[in-house]
Design an enzyme around this catalytic site. Structure first.
Site, PDB file in Angstrom:
ATOM      1  N   GLU A  94     -21.451  31.520  35.095  1.00 16.74           N
ATOM      2  CA  GLU A  94     -22.116  30.764  34.519  1.00 16.74           C
ATOM      3  C   GLU A  94     -21.271  29.613  33.844  1.00 16.74           C
ATOM      4  OE1 GLU A  94     -23.675  33.370  31.187  1.00 16.74           O
ATOM      5  OE2 GLU A  94     -25.272  34.146  32.783  1.00 16.74           O
TER       6      GLU A  94
ATOM      7  N   GLU B 111     -28.053  37.724  37.814  1.00 14.57           N
ATOM      8  CA  GLU B 111     -28.393  38.549  36.625  1.00 14.57           C
ATOM      9  C   GLU B 111     -29.849  38.264  36.340  1.00 14.57           C
ATOM     10  OE1 GLU B 111     -25.706  37.639  33.351  1.00 14.57           O
ATOM     11  OE2 GLU B 111     -23.923  37.616  34.520  1.00 14.57           O
TER      12      GLU B 111
END
Length: 581
Positions: free
Chosen positions: A195, A314
């Site tokens: 991320e 995810e």
């Protein structure tokens, strides 16, 4: 995920991104001809010790389905057990494999075990521990991905003010990781950074920084030799988000590398208001569904349709599936849909499991059998659902017929069961298209002695997938009472079988009151929380601290029956009072 455990409150993660960055996160539309569909391989025909990986990256990533995150473990700060999970053992992956998973993402945070100055040496004991855990998983025949995880927001995000030093540390980190793992089989994948985000940077700078990181990671790993020469390398978009401009940026980087063994990765946590139950986002409605399907379509069209595999590294919600902040049936509909969308678009999906959200980390058994059945079914087929998993009937009557809308999802409705007893079409229910109507006669019988709450649970059966549970609940209008508090306010509440959906909060002039100023509908769990056992609705310290001193606030509690209650609170110095009048 970028998170850490909260020091107060029940959540397993703290959000560190703004709502605007959380809205759109993942993948895809219809499959192009020849796309490899990500469905679980037959475990019975797979040699658990095999290290063979298909040469075709699309086929290889498809074989990773389904996948699971060993979250809040090797990524925990400062150490493996710091966030409440036990030490990982070989038995962890033995059980994971037995549950039907074929790959595991192992997030790793490196900086607590690394010198802060050049040469940025990683503690050999930590490197050995990471390698031990990876080898445990590989020994079970699982595909494994490792990465640079919370380093992304602990030091890498400051590239705009310390560019050269951060690049030097990032390079040194991956030089050491690549050297340590270069002889591992090709079932080990490496992901450049989790991320990625950058503070005090323009959009153009963010694009530049991520391109530098991804490109440098690629060059270092490929140049380290051994199995790294053709290892599958995983590259994220900015924030692992599915905004088209960020996907295009990643596509440009991947094209420039002229390498067949690359995998794109994105994450998905749903439409933000639904994911945390804020701003009236109480259900998996058309807006939330559109966010899912459009995001997946963008990723599919940018990568999968062009032969580039995508790893949904995810997925989940930004709340725990067990905390009750998102209504149970609504979250079940979401998990059914997100796995379906990933599957039909050829993406391998890895559920984020922070700590006992899905699998009990000690026993490695599913925490919730209903969630287990639904998610496992969604790996291969669709399940039917309905507009609600609750039917509320007034305690003491009168009873009236009630209608639910069936979400068939391509299935066929097969009937209703109460335990092993099949309900009779006509006397007990009728079906007209997608409208399922429970008769007054059936509801009276199913309500039993009409104790508050669930009196019985019936199941709607469909031609594929798992049954949809419908709870028959007896209820009356809730009652709240006056209260006084200091840092929090526990409002005495007789829920009388009803369930709280959301809470509005406004000042007398109509402006929003509470920690979330952009909407009157405050965040479930962060601003307020019901306790059905204790009989209270608590306004949290976050909510109380955000209020203006001496300014009356009107609260409107919304319940799932459609009932609303008005309540008034005022903070005066260190005291907060609440009244019904």
């Amino acid at each position: 995920m970028i998170h850490a455990p909260r020091t107060a409150g029940p959540r397993s993660r703290r959000l560190t991104r703004t709502a605007s960055l959380l809205v759109a996160l993942v993948t895809t539309g219809g499959l192009a001809c020849g796309t490899a569909v990500a469905t679980p391989a037959d475990a019975a025909t797979t040699d658990a010790a095999s290290t063979w990986v298909p040469n075709d990256p699309m086929e290889a990533v498809a074989k990773m389905q389904p996948s699971w995150n060993l979250g809040n473990t090797l990524d925990a700060i400062p150490d493996e057990t710091s966030w409440g999970n036990p030490l990982t053992t070989k038995a962890t992956f033995d059980a994971l494999r037995a549950q039907g998973f074929h790959s595991v993402r192992i997030p790793v945070t490196w900086y607590p075990h690394q010198s802060d100055t050049a040469p940025y040496a990683i503690d050999p004991a930590w490197m050995a521990r990471v390698k031990q855990v990876v080898d445990y998983a590989l020994a079970d025949g699982l595909y494994v991905e490792i990465n640079v995880h919370h380093d992304s927001w602990k030091w890498i995000e400051y590239m705009s003010t310390d560019h050269d030093a951060i690049m030097a540390r990032f390079d040194a980190t991956w030089q050491q990781i690549a050297a340590a793992f270069k002889d591992e089989p090709r079932k080990l994948l490496m992901e450049s950074i989790n991320e990625p985000q950058f503070t005090d940077a323009t959009d153009a700078q963010k694009t530049q920084y991520l391109n530098e990181l991804n490109t440098s990671f690629f060059s270092i790993v490929r140049g380290s030799g051994g199995g790294n020469k053709n290892r599958l390398l995983v590259l994220p978009s900015l924030q692992t988000n599915s905004a088209q401009n960020w996907l295009d940026d990643l596509s440009t980087t991947m094209t420039s590398l002229h390498d067949h063994n690359l995998v794109a990765t994105v994450h998905y946590y749903s439409w933000y208001p639904f994911s945390v139950n804020i701003a009236g986002g109480i259900s998996f409605d058309a807006t939330a569904q559109k966010d899912l399907t459009e995001g997946f379509t963008r990723v599919h069209d940018t990568f999968v349709a062009k032969g580039i595999p995508v790893y949904l590294g995810e997925y989940g919600l930004l709340t725990s599936p067990n905390d009750g902040y998102v209504e149970r049936g609504e979250e079940l509909k979401y998990f059914e849909a997100v796995n379906y969308e990933a599957r039909i678009n050829g993406m391998t999906s890895a559920v984020w499991d922070a700590s006992n959200d899905f699998l009990n980390r000690t026993t490695m058994q599913w925490v919730d059998p209903q969630m287990e059945a639904l998610i496992k079914a969604s790996w291969k087929v669709r399940s039917g659902t309905a507009s609600s998993d609750n039917v509320f009937v007034p305690k003491g009557g009168p009873f009236a017929a009630q209608t639910l809308t069936l979400n068939l999802n391509g299935t066929t409705f097969k009937g209703l069961w109460n335990g092993h007893t099949k309900l009779a079409e006509g006397p007990d229910y009728t079906v007209n298209g997608d409208q399922l109507t429970l008769t007054a006669q059936a509801l009276a019988r199913l309500s039993g002695n009409q104790a508050y709450g669930i009196d019985s649970t019936i199941k709607a059966e469909f031609s594929t997938g798992v049954p949809w549970q419908i709870h028959i609940r007896s209820s009356d209008k809730p009652v709240v009472s006056d209260a006084t508090g200091t840092t929090t306010l526990a409002i005495p509440t007789q829920f009388n079988g009803d369930l709280l959906a959301t809470m509005e909060s406004t000042y007398a002039d109509g402006t929003n009151a509470g920690p979330t100023s952009w909407t009157p509908y405050q965040e479930f769990g962060t601003a307020f929380a019901p306790d059905y056992t204790a009989g209270t609705t608590t306004l949290t310290s976050d909510f109380v601290n955000s209020l203006k001193d001496g300014a009356p606030v009107t609260l409107t509690f919304h319940y799932w029956t459609g009932t609303t209650l008005t309540y008034h609170v005022t903070k005066s110095g260190s005291t907060i009072t609440g009244t019904t009048a």
